[in-house]
Design an enzyme around this catalytic site. Structure first.
Site, PDB file in Angstrom:
ATOM      1  N   LYS A   1      53.341  40.052  42.954  1.00 62.24           N
ATOM      2  CA  LYS A   1      52.843  40.231  44.336  1.00 62.24           C
ATOM      3  C   LYS A   1      51.443  39.626  44.450  1.00 62.24           C
ATOM      4  O   LYS A   1      51.144  38.875  45.372  1.00 62.24           O
ATOM      5  CB  LYS A   1      52.787  41.716  44.670  1.00 62.24           C
ATOM      6  CG  LYS A   1      51.940  42.071  45.892  1.00 62.24           C
ATOM      7  CD  LYS A   1      51.905  43.546  46.191  1.00 62.24           C
ATOM      8  CE  LYS A   1      50.895  44.310  45.421  1.00 62.24           C
ATOM      9  NZ  LYS A   1      49.524  44.268  45.921  1.00 62.24           N
ATOM     10  N   ASN A   2      50.576  39.950  43.466  1.00 61.98           N
ATOM     11  CA  ASN A   2      49.164  39.563  43.585  1.00 61.98           C
ATOM     12  C   ASN A   2      48.915  38.102  43.271  1.00 61.98           C
ATOM     13  O   ASN A   2      47.807  37.609  43.492  1.00 61.98           O
ATOM     14  CB  ASN A   2      48.297  40.470  42.704  1.00 61.98           C
ATOM     15  CG  ASN A   2      48.268  41.888  43.261  1.00 61.98           C
ATOM     16  OD1 ASN A   2      48.735  42.136  44.383  1.00 61.98           O
ATOM     17  ND2 ASN A   2      47.749  42.819  42.493  1.00 61.98           N
TER      18      ASN A   2
ATOM     19  N   ARG B   1      45.184  44.550  53.482  1.00 59.69           N
ATOM     20  CA  ARG B   1      43.836  44.081  53.182  1.00 59.69           C
ATOM     21  C   ARG B   1      43.862  42.665  52.625  1.00 59.69           C
ATOM     22  O   ARG B   1      42.976  41.863  52.863  1.00 59.69           O
ATOM     23  CB  ARG B   1      43.217  45.043  52.159  1.00 59.69           C
ATOM     24  CG  ARG B   1      41.802  44.756  51.926  1.00 59.69           C
ATOM     25  CD  ARG B   1      41.197  45.581  50.866  1.00 59.69           C
ATOM     26  NE  ARG B   1      39.911  45.022  50.591  1.00 59.69           N
ATOM     27  CZ  ARG B   1      39.735  43.908  49.885  1.00 59.69           C
ATOM     28  NH1 ARG B   1      40.777  43.294  49.369  1.00 59.69           N
ATOM     29  NH2 ARG B   1      38.532  43.433  49.698  1.00 59.69           N
TER      30      ARG B   1
ATOM     31  N   CYS C   1      40.384  51.665  52.121  1.00 58.76           N
ATOM     32  CA  CYS C   1      41.707  52.239  51.827  1.00 58.76           C
ATOM     33  C   CYS C   1      41.497  53.401  50.859  1.00 58.76           C
ATOM     34  O   CYS C   1      40.389  53.676  50.419  1.00 58.76           O
ATOM     35  CB  CYS C   1      42.631  51.175  51.243  1.00 58.76           C
ATOM     36  SG  CYS C   1      42.105  50.617  49.649  1.00 58.76           S
TER      37      CYS C   1
ATOM     38  N   ARG D   1      36.445  48.725  50.390  1.00 55.47           N
ATOM     39  CA  ARG D   1      36.940  47.406  49.986  1.00 55.47           C
ATOM     40  C   ARG D   1      36.078  46.316  50.644  1.00 55.47           C
ATOM     41  O   ARG D   1      36.494  45.642  51.561  1.00 55.47           O
ATOM     42  CB  ARG D   1      38.416  47.254  50.385  1.00 55.47           C
ATOM     43  CG  ARG D   1      39.347  48.329  49.848  1.00 55.47           C
ATOM     44  CD  ARG D   1      39.450  48.353  48.337  1.00 55.47           C
ATOM     45  NE  ARG D   1      40.050  47.150  47.786  1.00 55.47           N
ATOM     46  CZ  ARG D   1      41.359  46.990  47.630  1.00 55.47           C
ATOM     47  NH1 ARG D   1      42.181  47.911  48.064  1.00 55.47           N
ATOM     48  NH2 ARG D   1      41.844  45.880  47.113  1.00 55.47           N
ATOM     49  N   PRO D   2      34.806  46.194  50.213  1.00 53.78           N
ATOM     50  CA  PRO D   2      33.916  45.210  50.855  1.00 53.78           C
ATOM     51  C   PRO D   2      34.391  43.774  50.591  1.00 53.78           C
ATOM     52  O   PRO D   2      35.177  43.534  49.673  1.00 53.78           O
ATOM     53  CB  PRO D   2      32.581  45.464  50.166  1.00 53.78           C
ATOM     54  CG  PRO D   2      32.944  46.035  48.846  1.00 53.78           C
ATOM     55  CD  PRO D   2      34.182  46.848  49.070  1.00 53.78           C
ATOM     56  N   ILE D   3      33.908  42.837  51.412  1.00 54.32           N
ATOM     57  CA  ILE D   3      34.193  41.425  51.131  1.00 54.32           C
ATOM     58  C   ILE D   3      32.901  40.608  51.147  1.00 54.32           C
ATOM     59  O   ILE D   3      32.902  39.403  51.405  1.00 54.32           O
ATOM     60  CB  ILE D   3      35.226  40.832  52.115  1.00 54.32           C
ATOM     61  CG1 ILE D   3      34.720  40.914  53.554  1.00 54.32           C
ATOM     62  CG2 ILE D   3      36.578  41.505  52.000  1.00 54.32           C
ATOM     63  CD1 ILE D   3      35.523  40.011  54.487  1.00 54.32           C
ATOM     64  N   ASP D   4      31.787  41.273  50.853  1.00 54.30           N
ATOM     65  CA  ASP D   4      30.480  40.587  50.860  1.00 54.30           C
ATOM     66  C   ASP D   4      30.451  39.394  49.913  1.00 54.30           C
ATOM     67  O   ASP D   4      29.835  38.367  50.210  1.00 54.30           O
ATOM     68  CB  ASP D   4      29.368  41.577  50.508  1.00 54.30           C
ATOM     69  CG  ASP D   4      29.609  42.254  49.160  1.00 54.30           C
ATOM     70  OD1 ASP D   4      30.711  42.819  48.988  1.00 54.30           O
ATOM     71  OD2 ASP D   4      28.749  42.169  48.277  1.00 54.30           O
ATOM     72  N   LEU D   5      31.160  39.481  48.791  1.00 49.28           N
ATOM     73  CA  LEU D   5      31.141  38.373  47.820  1.00 49.28           C
ATOM     74  C   LEU D   5      31.935  37.176  48.349  1.00 49.28           C
ATOM     75  O   LEU D   5      31.556  36.018  48.158  1.00 49.28           O
ATOM     76  CB  LEU D   5      31.682  38.839  46.472  1.00 49.28           C
ATOM     77  CG  LEU D   5      30.880  39.980  45.821  1.00 49.28           C
ATOM     78  CD1 LEU D   5      31.609  40.533  44.591  1.00 49.28           C
ATOM     79  CD2 LEU D   5      29.483  39.509  45.438  1.00 49.28           C
TER      80      LEU D   5
ATOM     81  N   ASP E   1      44.971  48.534  37.932  1.00 41.05           N
ATOM     82  CA  ASP E   1      46.265  48.743  38.586  1.00 41.05           C
ATOM     83  C   ASP E   1      47.267  49.464  37.693  1.00 41.05           C
ATOM     84  O   ASP E   1      48.362  49.793  38.145  1.00 41.05           O
ATOM     85  CB  ASP E   1      46.860  47.404  39.038  1.00 41.05           C
ATOM     86  CG  ASP E   1      46.068  46.803  40.171  1.00 41.05           C
ATOM     87  OD1 ASP E   1      46.280  45.618  40.476  1.00 41.05           O
ATOM     88  OD2 ASP E   1      45.217  47.511  40.733  1.00 41.05           O
TER      89      ASP E   1
ATOM     90  N   ARG F   1      55.591  48.538  49.102  1.00 44.37           N
ATOM     91  CA  ARG F   1      54.640  47.433  49.317  1.00 44.37           C
ATOM     92  C   ARG F   1      54.557  46.558  48.065  1.00 44.37           C
ATOM     93  O   ARG F   1      54.302  45.375  48.136  1.00 44.37           O
ATOM     94  CB  ARG F   1      53.223  47.975  49.578  1.00 44.37           C
ATOM     95  CG  ARG F   1      53.114  48.776  50.837  1.00 44.37           C
ATOM     96  CD  ARG F   1      51.675  49.081  51.142  1.00 44.37           C
ATOM     97  NE  ARG F   1      50.922  47.831  51.295  1.00 44.37           N
ATOM     98  CZ  ARG F   1      49.820  47.760  52.044  1.00 44.37           C
ATOM     99  NH1 ARG F   1      49.356  48.813  52.630  1.00 44.37           N
ATOM    100  NH2 ARG F   1      49.175  46.621  52.170  1.00 44.37           N
TER     101      ARG F   1
END
Ligand code: EPZ
Length: 420
Positions: A22-23, A91, A115, A120-124, A307, A399
């Site tokens: 999936k990932n 996400r 979540c 779950r930041p996305i600053d990077l 995970d 999922r």
């Protein structure tokens, strides 16, 4: 909402075939936005997260066809605004930002919410886009990117919890269409990131080279076309079924897997006292009578994967002795603990550390699925438990696991799916 009933006490035996990752599939599907050419991707798992991604690509203008595990995508004409009502459901939709910025020099995607496993930041991700020359605006819950042009840069994407997997992929996908060379330092080295970058993706890299060495990914200008891409096996599905074999198995073999991607998980299982035998694409697990508690710490790849943390907590809950599990990637990722305790587990939580005192046997109970891996952990815990465990909100499991109930029943479990 469907629920599943797990009738505990059955022992598992036999082979189970692992699906595509999936990932790995999610960013590779997003990467098809980088080209007007037709892309063919094989071994795409049949999961609701994949369905969400294909829906987003379709709404962006791509032609999408799916026939069993093969997906064909041609993004000839696209728009650059992803619809909120779908993006909010997953996400990982954030990984369309990079290819949209790379190809169209603009993108508008709603900010992913948090979540249950934590913020779950996305600053990077945004730091990487800015380093390539993009203007980043956050307005009305949307991320808006624009750039006159993108220029290669040296970028360090390591955050306080280590590298970012989707962030590395996102910035890579923008950088391949930038002018000049981009060096990403502190890059994630998960197999899914390498799968995205590798020429196996069918990227005929003319005057370009991608390789990940010492955590750095080197990218140069890119002009290319896509051939068939085959997604790598899902190492987390593989690890989950190995834990099923550890918890309730006589002898379980996972096939069509990549043992090299599972080193940390295999080491942990051996340390816990299980016999493992490997071939190039399979792993067989069998208990050998001695079971030992573990001290585990989750780390970025090649360390023990976050995970797999919930699944190991389920296994250690019935291992004699005291185990300690420390979560360093998503410190709040312990939604499964409260539910395992409803089944009789003895677990003390202290900040980002779980101390697990093994008990002889868990007992079935009604429990609530919360996030993908916590839900899988509840299924695993229910396998050897006394009585029936009812797991609600099974959509969390669907999922990331293709027919997990059917695959476990194929190994001898007794699991019923009750349509709501
Ligand atoms: C990917 O999420 C996986 N999802 C997750 O799997 C996995 O748990 C995670 O990597 C870590 O291995 C997909 O690939 C779709 P990160 P991602 O960015 O990329 C912090 C599953 O169960 N961070 O590597 O979103 C972040 O808060 C899912 O299949 C920042 O601080 O995770 C976390 O603490 C769950 N700023 C750490 O880095 C950023 O901009 C690692 O997150 C980005 C991340």
């Amino acid at each position: 909402m469907d629920k599943i009933l797990v009738h505990g006490g059955r022992s598992l035996e036999g082979d189970v075939r692992i699906g595509g990752s999936k990932n790995s599939a999610l960013p590779i599907l997003a990467a098809t936005l980088l080209t007007k050419e037709k892309c063919v991707i094989d071994r795409v798992p049949d999961l609701s997260d994949i369905h969400y991604m294909l829906t987003i690509l379709g709404r962006l203008g791509a032609e999408v066809e799916r026939a069993s595990g093969v997906v064909q995508i041609r993004a000839e004409k696209i728009i650059t605004e992803a619809p909120y009502e779908i993006v909010r459901k997953m996400r990982a939709s954030v990984c369309v930002l990079g290819p949209l910025l790379g190809r169209e020099k603009s993108a508008k995607v709603s900010l992913p919410g948090g979540c249950v496993i934590g913020d779950r930041p996305i600053d990077l991700h945004l730091k990487g886009f800015e380093a390539l020359g993009a203007k980043v605006t956050v307005k009305g819950g949307d991320i808006i990117l624009s750039a006159d042009k993108l220029t290669g840069a040296r970028i360090n994407l390591r955050g306080r919890h280590g590298p970012t997997v989707l962030g590395t992929g996102n910035v890579m996908m923008a950088a391949v269409l930038a002018e000049g060379t981009t060096v990403i330092e502190g890059a994630a080295e998960e197999p899914e990131v390498i799968d995205l970058a590798r020429d196996q993706m069918g990227l005929k890299l003319s005057a370009s080279q991608l390789h990940a060495a010492d955590g750095r990914v080197w990218l140069r200008e890119h002009r290319g076309e896509f051939d068939v891409v085959s997604v790598i096996p899902d190492r987390i599905e593989a690890g989950t079924f190995l834990v099923a074999g550890a918890i309730a198995g006589k002898r379980v073999t996972i096939t069509r897997t990549e043992p090299r991607h599972l080193e940390a998980v295999l080491t942990a299982l051996r340390t816990a006292g299980f016999d493992l035998s490997l071939t190039s694409d399979s792993v067989t697990i069998s208990p050998n009578g001695s079971r030992r508690p573990l001290h585990l710490e989750t780390l970025p790849y090649p360390g023990f994967p976050t995970d797999m943390q919930a699944q190991f907590c389920a296994m250690l809950a019935t291992m004699e002795g005291t185990s300690v599990v420390t979560e360093t990637v998503f410190p709040q990722r312990f939604m499964h603990v409260a539910e395992l305790k409803r089944m009789g587990a003895t677990i003390d939580l202290d900040d980002h550390r779980a101390t697990i005192h093994g008990v002889e046997r868990l007992s079935g109970a009604p429990v609530m699925a919360s996030d993908l891996r916590a839900s899988a952990a509840l299924v695993l815990a229910a396998l050897p438990a006394d009585g029936v465990t009812e797991i609600n909100r099974v959509y969390h499991i669907d999922r990331g696991y293709e027919a997990i109930d059917e695959k476990l029943n194929g190994l001898g479990a007794h699991i019923e799916r009750v349509k709501a």
